[in-house]
Design a protein around this motif. Structure first.
Motif, short mmCIF file in Angstrom:
data_model
loop_
_atom_site.label_atom_id
_atom_site.label_comp_id
_atom_site.label_asym_id
_atom_site.label_seq_id
_atom_site.Cartn_x
_atom_site.Cartn_y
_atom_site.Cartn_z
N TYR A 21 0.84 -1.19 0.00
CA TYR A 21 0.00 0.00 0.00
C TYR A 21 0.88 1.24 0.00
CZ TYR A 21 -3.53 -3.38 1.53
OH TYR A 21 -4.35 -4.46 1.62
N THR A 27 -0.93 8.85 4.67
CA THR A 27 -1.54 7.75 5.41
C THR A 27 -1.97 6.67 4.42
OG1 THR A 27 -3.72 8.82 5.31
CG2 THR A 27 -2.39 9.22 7.29
N GLN A 41 -4.84 4.86 2.92
CA GLN A 41 -6.28 5.08 2.79
C GLN A 41 -7.03 3.75 2.83
OE1 GLN A 41 -7.45 8.20 2.75
NE2 GLN A 41 -5.35 8.98 2.81
N ALA A 42 -8.21 3.75 3.44
CA ALA A 42 -9.05 2.55 3.47
C ALA A 42 -9.40 2.14 2.05
CB ALA A 42 -10.31 2.83 4.28
N GLY A 43 -9.26 0.86 1.77
CA GLY A 43 -9.58 0.35 0.44
C GLY A 43 -8.53 0.64 -0.61
#
Length: 408
Positions: free
Chosen positions: A119, A127, A129-131
């Protein structure tokens, strides 16, 4: 049948020696997984059989010993899982060899040029990120951008024995040290990273009561007469010296400086106390910082890649993912310590180190080969004897045929 049996035994023993030789040759290969050979008889519809055959060559995916790495991008896995790699064509491979480096574009690659995936951290501050999609991880080469201060803290003790100052008879004046009890400096930064020095003055106005004044001395806001404007806040303590003012947040303001944004943030004083001890502050701080150049980066034990900068800050760059399979033994060996997915292995499950059935990733570690040299030496002796015994059956069969020929 005797010849075919012996020949099958020679072939199988020869292949077994090949497996042993390959294990020994790779005993120092990082992340190498040893192989073992399995035999099966050849059935010919009779009680005797037609000899032996190699049914499979299996790989042992047990852990190798984790040793010290040689670079900041070396990684090792303990437990289940593989590093997920992609090549220039987009094909996906899996490996336990954690020897990585960065290429000319900042991508993390192995020695064969395959890209390590995970990621990528984005945003300010960066950061995960979600998903977020899994893809090649790139280490940025640019400097870390400045961050404007938007909050701060000040903790410490105010001396309860400090002399009371009557603001009516002795109005606050930063140029007159008799008009305030103490002063503390706080560093803050604007949007361009310009450093501002903020003075916070404390004036004891009564027992357990104080007035605080703040001003940006680097670039103060000025009133109509050209004098600095101060932000005020009254604070009060109980008889035990604990702060009762809530919220105790002193506003800090300052004018634009060298093109940067104006200062405007609150300094939280919730940790202040008043005791019969010298006035002392515990390193007041704000969350802003100037721009910085990268000093280096390390891989944490969770697979997070953290960079450190010349401004004293650290920043997340990305996070390595691991992949695992229902049947790792079904993976197809592709050489260069890499495997690829097959229908027998099942589909990969990818995620962060230590989650699900994935093992733990360790930074600055390398997994040694799991070859047991003593075991391989014993196997080599056994397979050599096997080879010799099978050759002896062929020799004996030949001698019997010679005897039969002479009888005729």
């Amino acid at each position: 049948m005797g010849f075919s049996q012996g020949l099958s035994g020679l072939s199988s023993a020869s292949q077994a020696l090949d497996v042993v030789g390959n294990n020994i040759a790779n005993s120092q290969t990082v992340g190498f997984k040893s192989g073992s050979i399995a035999f099966a008889d050849v059935f010919a519809g009779s009680q005797i059989g037609m000899g032996v055959q190699v049914s499979s060559v299996n790989q042992n995916f047990s852990d190798g010993v984790l040793g010290q790495g040689n670079s900041s991008l070396d990684m090792g896995i303990s437990g289940n899982g593989f590093f997920r790699l992609v090549n220039d064509a987009g094909s996906v491979f899996y490996s336990r060899n954690g020897q990585f480096k960065s290429d000319e574009n900042g991508f993390i690659v192995n020695n064969q040029g395959m890209y390590l995936t995970g990621y990528q951290a984005t945003g300010t501050p960066p950061t995960i990120q979600a998903g977020a999609a899994i893809g090649p991880i790139q280490i940025p080469s640019g400097q870390m951008q400045a961050r404007a201060s938007d909050s701060g803290t000040m903790k410490g003790n105010l001396d309860s024995g400090t002399k009371i100052i009557d603001p009516a008879g002795n109005p606050f004046d930063p140029a007159d040290s008799k008009s305030y009890s103490s002063v503390t400096q706080v560093d803050a930064y604007d949007s361009l990273g310009n450093k501002h020095t903020v003075n916070v003055y404390f004036v004891k106005t009564a027992n357990n009561k104080w007035t605080t004044h703040s001003s940006d001395t680097t670039s103060p806001n000025l009133d109509a007469d050209g004098k600095p404007v101060y932000q005020l806040m009254d604070i009060e303590f109980d008889p035990s010296g604990q702060l009762v003012t809530n919220p105790a947040k002193l506003n800090v303001q300052g004018a634009s400086y060298n093109g940067g944004s104006e200062l405007n943030f609150d300094l939280d004083m919730a940790g202040m106390t008043q005791q019969a001890a010298d006035t002392a502050m515990d390193s007041p701080s704000t969350d802003g910082y100037p721009p910085g150049l990268m000093n280096g980066y390390v891989v944490g034990d969770s697979g997070e890649i953290i960079a450190s900068y010349s401004n004293g800050q650290k920043q997340l760059l990305g996070q390595v993912v691991l992949s695992n399979f229902t049947n790792p033994g079904g993976l197809a060996s592709e050489g260069n310590n890499c495997w690829s997915e097959t229908p027998v292995s099942g589909q990969p499950v990818s995620g962060i180190s230590g989650t699900g059935n994935l093992g733990t990733l360790y930074g600055n570690r390398l997994e040694a080969s799991n070859v047991d040299l003593s075991k391989e030496m014993v196997n080599m002796i056994v397979y050599q004897r096997n080879y010799q015994s099978n050759s002896q059956t062929i020799k004996t069969q030949s001698e019997l045929l010679q005897i039969l020929s002479n009888m005729s």
